[in-house]
Design a protein around this motif. Structure first.
Motif, PDB file in Angstrom:
ATOM      1  N   TYR A  32       6.928  76.721  20.867  1.00 13.93           N
ATOM      2  CA  TYR A  32       6.658  77.596  19.613  1.00 13.93           C
ATOM      3  C   TYR A  32       5.245  78.009  19.042  1.00 13.93           C
ATOM      4  O   TYR A  32       4.687  79.039  19.277  1.00 13.93           O
ATOM      5  N   LYS A  33       4.354  76.981  19.182  1.00 13.22           N
ATOM      6  CA  LYS A  33       2.997  77.248  18.978  1.00 13.22           C
ATOM      7  C   LYS A  33       2.124  78.146  19.847  1.00 13.22           C
ATOM      8  O   LYS A  33       1.664  78.949  19.511  1.00 13.22           O
ATOM      9  N   LYS A  34       2.306  77.851  21.323  1.00 12.81           N
ATOM     10  CA  LYS A  34       1.857  78.726  22.138  1.00 12.81           C
ATOM     11  C   LYS A  34       2.454  80.101  22.255  1.00 12.81           C
ATOM     12  O   LYS A  34       1.569  81.179  22.311  1.00 12.81           O
ATOM     13  N   TRP A  35       3.565  80.127  21.862  1.00 14.80           N
ATOM     14  CA  TRP A  35       4.363  81.529  21.860  1.00 14.80           C
ATOM     15  C   TRP A  35       3.837  82.493  20.666  1.00 14.80           C
ATOM     16  O   TRP A  35       3.423  83.625  21.041  1.00 14.80           O
ATOM     17  N   PHE A  36       3.821  81.837  19.460  1.00 15.06           N
ATOM     18  CA  PHE A  36       3.258  82.397  18.039  1.00 15.06           C
ATOM     19  C   PHE A  36       1.763  82.708  18.513  1.00 15.06           C
ATOM     20  O   PHE A  36       1.387  83.798  17.818  1.00 15.06           O
ATOM     21  N   ASP A  37       1.064  82.056  18.949  1.00 15.50           N
ATOM     22  CA  ASP A  37      -0.498  82.159  19.121  1.00 15.50           C
ATOM     23  C   ASP A  37      -0.538  83.408  19.870  1.00 15.50           C
ATOM     24  O   ASP A  37      -1.287  84.505  19.631  1.00 15.50           O
ATOM     25  N   ARG A  38       0.335  83.478  20.935  1.00 19.21           N
ATOM     26  CA  ARG A  38       0.089  84.937  21.958  1.00 19.21           C
ATOM     27  C   ARG A  38       0.784  85.842  21.179  1.00 19.21           C
ATOM     28  O   ARG A  38       0.190  87.207  21.423  1.00 19.21           O
ATOM     29  N   MET A  39       1.794  85.940  20.407  1.00 20.64           N
ATOM     30  CA  MET A  39       2.485  86.890  19.620  1.00 20.64           C
ATOM     31  C   MET A  39       1.508  87.624  18.731  1.00 20.64           C
ATOM     32  O   MET A  39       0.985  88.855  18.338  1.00 20.64           O
ATOM     33  N   SER A  40       0.475  86.563  17.790  1.00 25.67           N
ATOM     34  CA  SER A  40      -0.382  86.993  16.980  1.00 25.67           C
ATOM     35  C   SER A  40      -1.681  87.778  17.590  1.00 25.67           C
ATOM     36  O   SER A  40      -2.316  88.487  16.692  1.00 25.67           O
ATOM     37  N   GLU A  41      -1.731  87.750  19.056  1.00 29.60           N
ATOM     38  CA  GLU A  41      -2.762  88.485  19.468  1.00 29.60           C
ATOM     39  C   GLU A  41      -2.566  90.025  19.727  1.00 29.60           C
ATOM     40  O   GLU A  41      -3.398  90.798  20.223  1.00 29.60           O
ATOM     41  N   TYR A  42      -1.189  90.267  19.269  1.00 28.76           N
ATOM     42  CA  TYR A  42      -0.949  91.772  19.505  1.00 28.76           C
ATOM     43  C   TYR A  42      -1.481  92.434  17.952  1.00 28.76           C
ATOM     44  O   TYR A  42      -0.884  93.603  17.766  1.00 28.76           O
ATOM     45  N   GLY A  43      -2.248  92.090  17.406  1.00 31.70           N
ATOM     46  CA  GLY A  43      -2.912  92.639  16.398  1.00 31.70           C
ATOM     47  C   GLY A  43      -2.357  92.561  14.852  1.00 31.70           C
ATOM     48  O   GLY A  43      -2.618  93.303  13.987  1.00 31.70           O
ATOM     49  N   PHE A  44      -1.838  91.288  14.702  1.00 30.24           N
ATOM     50  CA  PHE A  44      -1.438  90.717  13.382  1.00 30.24           C
ATOM     51  C   PHE A  44      -2.293  89.630  12.770  1.00 30.24           C
ATOM     52  O   PHE A  44      -3.052  88.984  13.509  1.00 30.24           O
ATOM     53  N   ASP A  45      -2.556  89.851  11.511  1.00 28.99           N
ATOM     54  CA  ASP A  45      -3.597  89.055  10.841  1.00 28.99           C
ATOM     55  C   ASP A  45      -2.910  88.335   9.781  1.00 28.99           C
ATOM     56  O   ASP A  45      -1.703  88.632   9.216  1.00 28.99           O
ATOM     57  N   GLU A  46      -3.290  87.068   9.687  1.00 28.71           N
ATOM     58  CA  GLU A  46      -2.739  85.856   8.915  1.00 28.71           C
ATOM     59  C   GLU A  46      -3.202  86.444   7.556  1.00 28.71           C
ATOM     60  O   GLU A  46      -4.245  86.978   7.223  1.00 28.71           O
ATOM     61  N   ASN A  47      -2.322  86.021   6.553  1.00 24.73           N
ATOM     62  CA  ASN A  47      -2.279  86.562   5.129  1.00 24.73           C
ATOM     63  C   ASN A  47      -2.132  88.011   4.786  1.00 24.73           C
ATOM     64  O   ASN A  47      -2.192  88.288   3.948  1.00 24.73           O
ATOM     65  N   VAL A  48      -1.893  88.705   5.973  1.00 26.77           N
ATOM     66  CA  VAL A  48      -1.531  89.992   5.954  1.00 26.77           C
ATOM     67  C   VAL A  48      -0.223  90.406   6.279  1.00 26.77           C
ATOM     68  O   VAL A  48       0.658  90.921   5.655  1.00 26.77           O
ATOM     69  N   ASP A  49      -0.042  90.031   7.614  1.00 24.93           N
ATOM     70  CA  ASP A  49       1.202  90.132   8.564  1.00 24.93           C
ATOM     71  C   ASP A  49       2.248  88.821   8.383  1.00 24.93           C
ATOM     72  O   ASP A  49       3.340  89.249   8.372  1.00 24.93           O
ATOM     73  N   PHE A  50       1.590  87.708   8.043  1.00 22.61           N
ATOM     74  CA  PHE A  50       2.312  86.519   8.133  1.00 22.61           C
ATOM     75  C   PHE A  50       1.171  85.521   7.481  1.00 22.61           C
ATOM     76  O   PHE A  50       0.193  85.648   7.199  1.00 22.61           O
ATOM     77  N   ILE A  51       2.146  84.424   6.870  1.00 23.13           N
ATOM     78  CA  ILE A  51       1.317  83.394   6.192  1.00 23.13           C
ATOM     79  C   ILE A  51       1.770  82.145   6.864  1.00 23.13           C
ATOM     80  O   ILE A  51       2.968  81.773   7.559  1.00 23.13           O
ATOM     81  N   THR A  52       1.073  81.130   7.074  1.00 20.70           N
ATOM     82  CA  THR A  52       1.087  79.602   7.536  1.00 20.70           C
ATOM     83  C   THR A  52       1.828  78.766   6.826  1.00 20.70           C
ATOM     84  O   THR A  52       1.273  78.693   5.394  1.00 20.70           O
ATOM     85  N   VAL A  53       2.856  78.237   7.092  1.00 16.03           N
ATOM     86  CA  VAL A  53       3.743  77.392   6.045  1.00 16.03           C
ATOM     87  C   VAL A  53       4.055  75.966   6.731  1.00 16.03           C
ATOM     88  O   VAL A  53       4.074  75.842   7.846  1.00 16.03           O
ATOM     89  N   GLY A  54       4.349  74.851   6.125  1.00 17.92           N
ATOM     90  CA  GLY A  54       4.680  73.629   6.633  1.00 17.92           C
ATOM     91  C   GLY A  54       6.061  73.602   6.466  1.00 17.92           C
ATOM     92  O   GLY A  54       6.935  73.936   5.277  1.00 17.92           O
ATOM     93  N   GLN A  55       6.868  72.880   7.598  1.00 21.55           N
ATOM     94  CA  GLN A  55       8.127  72.669   7.409  1.00 21.55           C
ATOM     95  C   GLN A  55       8.653  71.456   7.722  1.00 21.55           C
ATOM     96  O   GLN A  55       8.201  70.746   8.878  1.00 21.55           O
ATOM     97  N   LYS A  56       9.516  70.913   7.215  1.00 19.66           N
ATOM     98  CA  LYS A  56       9.815  69.278   7.243  1.00 19.66           C
ATOM     99  C   LYS A  56      11.118  69.313   8.093  1.00 19.66           C
ATOM    100  O   LYS A  56      12.306  69.955   7.859  1.00 19.66           O
ATOM    101  N   SER A  57      11.134  68.590   9.129  1.00 19.57           N
ATOM    102  CA  SER A  57      12.345  68.358  10.097  1.00 19.57           C
ATOM    103  C   SER A  57      12.323  66.822  10.238  1.00 19.57           C
ATOM    104  O   SER A  57      11.596  66.112  10.397  1.00 19.57           O
ATOM    105  N   PRO A  58      13.707  66.416  10.197  1.00 22.54           N
ATOM    106  CA  PRO A  58      14.316  65.121  10.412  1.00 22.54           C
ATOM    107  C   PRO A  58      13.776  64.672  11.777  1.00 22.54           C
ATOM    108  O   PRO A  58      13.652  65.531  12.736  1.00 22.54           O
TER     109      PRO A  58
END
Length: 249
Positions: A32-58
């Motif tokens: 996921y991390k590698k894929w999302f970083d690559r997707m973000s390179e298509y001109g998307f900006d943090e806090n404009v097109d997306f925000i980073t959040v924490g997610q708890k998983s068991p």
């Protein structure tokens, strides 16, 4: 319409999609991390097109692990789905387009406007209740302050004591206990830390050629100082006690 990917709405009215859920639906093999970083390179900006959040998983030991997720806006989700060039990507894009169509339908626009107005009414009602309470709490103090500010003359301690239903002796004793004044001969004097505050004035009354009498009078500033001091001790003027009893009844 079946829910292929769950969505949520933010306070600005945007539809948001979990990056991890989209990654899972698209059956992407890249982490996921590698894929999302690559997707973000298509001109998307943090806090404009997306925000980073924490997610708890068991995890296996019964605890939880914090993972990074992203809440992405619908336009970004549509573009990511189109970039995949797969059947899953096509399904996701069509799903998002249908969501967008329904979100912008007249019925949904009216529904959101109604919800917004209802929320504003609730906020205004709450704010008015808080303001009313604040005014209610400040009203007794304002009443006493108004009474003090209307009077510019010097006051004997007996006059101030009367405000509290006390005797001059009782008030002088209380001010002494609180470390404000001490007695020297027949008069009360302020301790040095209070002497230059403008709380009192010492006056001399001439009785005859050989006799005079010194007395200490309180200024209106000193009167308010006593008010704030005694209020901290839970002692209120009679006028405030009466108003409090009337409001309580």
């Amino acid at each position: 319409m079946n829910e292929l990917i769950s969505t949520q709405n933010n306070e600005q009215g945007d539809i948001l999609v979990s990056g991890r859920e989209l990654h899972e639906f698209l059956e992407i093999q890249t982490p996921y991390k590698k894929w999302f970083d690559r997707m973000s390179e298509y001109g998307f900006d943090e806090n404009v097109d997306f925000i980073t959040v924490g997610q708890k998983s068991p995890i296996a030991n019964g605890g939880f692990q914090e993972r990074k997720d992203h809440h992405i806006k619908l336009d970004m989700a549509k573009e990511i789905a189109m970039i995949q060039r797969s059947e899953k990507g096509k399904q996701a894009r069509q799903y998002f387009l249908e969501l967008e169509r329904k979100w912008n339908s007249p019925d949904m626009v009216i529904k959101r406007a109604h919800e917004f107005l209802q929320k504003r009414v609730e906020e205004l009602t709450t704010n008015n209740l808080v303001l009313t309470q604040q005014v209610h709490e400040l009203k007794p103090k304002a009443s006493y302050y108004d009474m003090v500010l209307q009077n510019k003359s010097l006051l004997s301690v007996s006059k101030i004591a009367k405000d509290y239903g006390m005797s001059a002796m009782a008030l002088n004793k209380k001010l002494h206990e609180l470390g404000i004044q001490f007695k020297q001969g027949d008069i009360w004097l302020l301790y040095s830390k209070y002497q230059d505050k403008g709380y009192t004035q010492t006056t001399t009354h001439v009785i005859d050629a050989g006799k005079s009498r010194v007395s200490t009078k309180w200024t209106q500033k000193g009167r308010l100082f006593i008010y704030d001091l005694l209020k901290q001790e839970g002692i209120l003027p009679v006028i405030e006690r009466q108003e409090g009893e009337e409001n309580a009844s």
